[in-house]
Design an enzyme around this catalytic site. Structure first.
Site, PDB file in Angstrom:
ATOM      1  N   HIS A   8       0.777  -1.187   0.115  1.00  0.00           N
ATOM      2  CA  HIS A   8       0.118   0.042  -0.146  1.00  0.00           C
ATOM      3  C   HIS A   8       0.806   1.291   0.007  1.00  0.00           C
ATOM      4  CE1 HIS A   8      -2.997  -2.793   2.243  1.00  0.00           C
ATOM      5  NE2 HIS A   8      -3.466  -2.607   0.790  1.00  0.00           N
ATOM      6  N   LYS A  53     -17.339  -7.029   6.379  1.00  0.00           N
ATOM      7  CA  LYS A  53     -16.623  -8.118   6.971  1.00  0.00           C
ATOM      8  C   LYS A  53     -15.954  -7.639   8.308  1.00  0.00           C
ATOM      9  CE  LYS A  53     -13.208  -7.724   3.207  1.00  0.00           C
ATOM     10  NZ  LYS A  53     -12.572  -8.302   2.360  1.00  0.00           N
ATOM     11  N   ARG A 103      -2.479  -5.917  -8.230  1.00  0.00           N
ATOM     12  CA  ARG A 103      -1.619  -6.978  -8.026  1.00  0.00           C
ATOM     13  C   ARG A 103      -1.577  -8.005  -8.698  1.00  0.00           C
ATOM     14  NH1 ARG A 103      -3.628  -7.464  -2.000  1.00  0.00           N
ATOM     15  NH2 ARG A 103      -5.228  -7.807  -3.457  1.00  0.00           N
ATOM     16  N   SER A 163      -2.980  -8.007   2.602  1.00  0.00           N
ATOM     17  CA  SER A 163      -3.062  -7.924   4.111  1.00  0.00           C
ATOM     18  C   SER A 163      -3.595  -9.197   4.484  1.00  0.00           C
ATOM     19  CB  SER A 163      -4.270  -6.959   4.614  1.00  0.00           C
ATOM     20  OG  SER A 163      -4.011  -5.773   4.247  1.00  0.00           O
TER      21      SER A 163
END
Lengths: 167, 167, 167, 167, 167, 167
Positions: F17, F41, F90, F128
């Site tokens: 990030h 979530k 990514r 993450s």
């Protein structure tokens, strides 16, 4: 009468194409196998040879018609009164190119939808190109192409080798 | 003795290929680097040049053998007694094509499995084609190709430019 | 001795997993089937049940060892002296996730390479999840899972339905 | 009579689904919109609500039938005499999952082919999930869902907020 | 002054390219449309023709500059003082190739980042190649290319047909 | 003043990030790192913790602002006067989801373009989620996350284990 167009180069027709064709023939009243005469690249077989191999390979199939076309595939669809276009999907890379064609064709002729059919597992990664490579290198793959196509490919190879020797 | 085949065009061999080769050499007792002489397209280097660059680039590696082959890769595997074929995976588009080849090869020679190895991060998007483009446009990328390959590429470029001038 | 680790959840083991396992057992002197006890999500079978099904399904295979592990897969590889990790590749979406894992594992334990094997055509799109869905909805798919797994899945379903009735 | 099944969760039905439905209804004599009652995850709407929204959204369409089903989709196809199953394709990730389903369904019921249709450009990246997120966060997207669905979603949100306040 | 480079073959420029260009021109103080003179393949238009079509198609746009370049795109970026390179993303297959280029360019010139922009929905699957095919086969697609490009393409076709007749 | 929004969950922020953030800060006059408070979530860190980690990790960076938002990301963009939204790319699977979001956001707020940046090679497959898995299983990856994040993750783990023991 519900009619579909199944266009392609068919250089040459494989059992994967025939599998798609049979599936389409169950859904539609008539399926037109349309062989492109202008392909934008060199073909191994002339359009007449490709048509003839398609005819031999589809012998006995009832609601199939075979023809060749030049120009836009949508014009061929319009002329034959096809309401949908059949495309076989084999792999992701196919998918994107096919999606792109489908969108362009929809733009050019709004009444024509593209429907995608998936061949049987054993034909999932089959292409005319890989078939020709294997036959060219003297490999044997009888259950992936019709017998008439196998003979035609071997004859082409022989001819090619003779031409080389004469030089 | 467990033997693997690592076939390719190697036009020319890059550090990405060498990385895969080293990984394979840890797993197998012998790895055969097999340079295809018939490639279906024009190569920058002749098969002899490609073999020679492979030899220079792998100097000092113990359980490596280098040879060239024509015909089907499965026939080469059969003759050399290889039980597996090594392929390097760089990207998604590779993956599909490689899967297609693996399936066809399995069909042609059931005793041959394909195993895929992934190169280090820095070689993930490396290809012989992109290397040649950069060198052709006078870019410098020493850590992605062996020194012998860099010299050979520059010599090719020079030769090419001289040929143009003579015309 | 060349040893490989084949880690997974195996919830439950399928014929696709067994196909990969057999391929790996041809290449390596020993293959360790390593069942993850910590999976980060609810499993249908406990780790003991999953181990037992793996044992039954691999009966008679010579150079296979079965164990469970918690913690990082690279720590399991280090402890067992594995020089490579086996992963089965089924589809593109797999490929990316697997690539991501392979890179992270390489970073955590530089001596461990990941090698990818492709299952036979008929297992290409098979997953434990899709198997469980079909059995749960009372479908029958005997040739995609070992018999012991089929029985275990049906027993689980029965138990589940009885539990619901008691409520 | 040529009949197709268009199964799904439809939680809720979107204009993308309706676009696929219309395309299918041009090709087949009857299209059965089959709403899955068992979905394996929590749905925003009950199966009755989803059926009702499908009914309202398809009012005036001639050769459409709406029903719900539990169990395998192939059993539903068998019972209704459908010869093909319709699936909408929006994106690559869809494609792989759909391919996997298509192969499993073909295995479970050989007489059922899957045909893929592509929605119009404006619905290409539309999903029930993204619609619900936007409405939940108070965004406005009238031209992507039928009016009845928009009202139902807003009512659900209101209800949800009232429930939270009461706690 | 923040300057970006938008390199390409532009053979010919389409409304998809123009859409990307406008988006880039909102973000940067100046955007340089850089037409590659060496493309590694045959182009339909000469570099002068491509430059001229770009000029006509961008008339009235304020912070745009148009130039041609040979050699590496990173050298062009260095000379013009661009801090970023613009690339349009249309599809997955694009994405991988573009990623590969971005990584190589970053390696060759660390100060240059690549930024990707997505064209509007209606240009998502548009390419110069598909445009040329349609025009070549006498199809009509006025809203996907600037008027000047449409005329130029038709003129090329006419010329091509006349050349054929003379033979 | 040219301002961009970089929205995300940042649960927690990684060096991937930060790499994207630095690239964006070279292009725009101000980049707003916008931490989503409603994520749909469970998050490992509360929104306050995530904000605090972002603040610590970006210390010393000049043209960065950090804030949290609930509701639609386009509303956040409108309020802050951002003319573009930054997204890191990514992998392929990312790409499709991001494309879908970009199209929806463009629909909801026509003045907002999405620009995609690619992180450095070493962060290409970083997420993450994978970071949290590794730390949870006691692996060590100092160069992929800021030091403050590493400490926070270890503290969370300790806390979690203590909670388990108390039960």
């Amino acid at each position: 009468m519900k009619r579909a167009l199944y266009p392609g180069t068919f250089d040459p027709i494989t059992n994967g194409h025939l599998d798609i064709l049979k599936k389409a023939a169950r859904i539609f009243d008539e399926v037109i196998l349309a062989v492109a005469s202008i392909t934008g690249k060199d073909t191994t077989f002339t359009v007449e040879e490709r048509l003839e191999l398609c005819r031999q390979a589809t012998q006995g199939m009832a609601n199939i018609r075979i023809l060749s076309f030049d120009g836009l595939v949508v014009d061929c669809a319009r002329k034959t009164g096809a309401l949908a276009m059949i495309r076989g999907l084999r792999a992701i890379s196919d998918f994107e190119y096919e999606l792109s064609l489908a969108m362009m064709n929809k733009k050019l002729y709004g009444d024509l939808d593209t429907i995608f059919l998936v061949p049987d597992n054993k034909y999932l990664y089959l292409s005319s190109t890989i078939i020709k490579q294997v036959v060219y290198l003297n490999g044997n793959i009888p259950d992936l192409i019709p017998q008439c196509v196998e003979q035609a490919l071997k004859k082409k190879n022989l001819q090619h080798n003779n031409d080389l020797e004469k030089k």
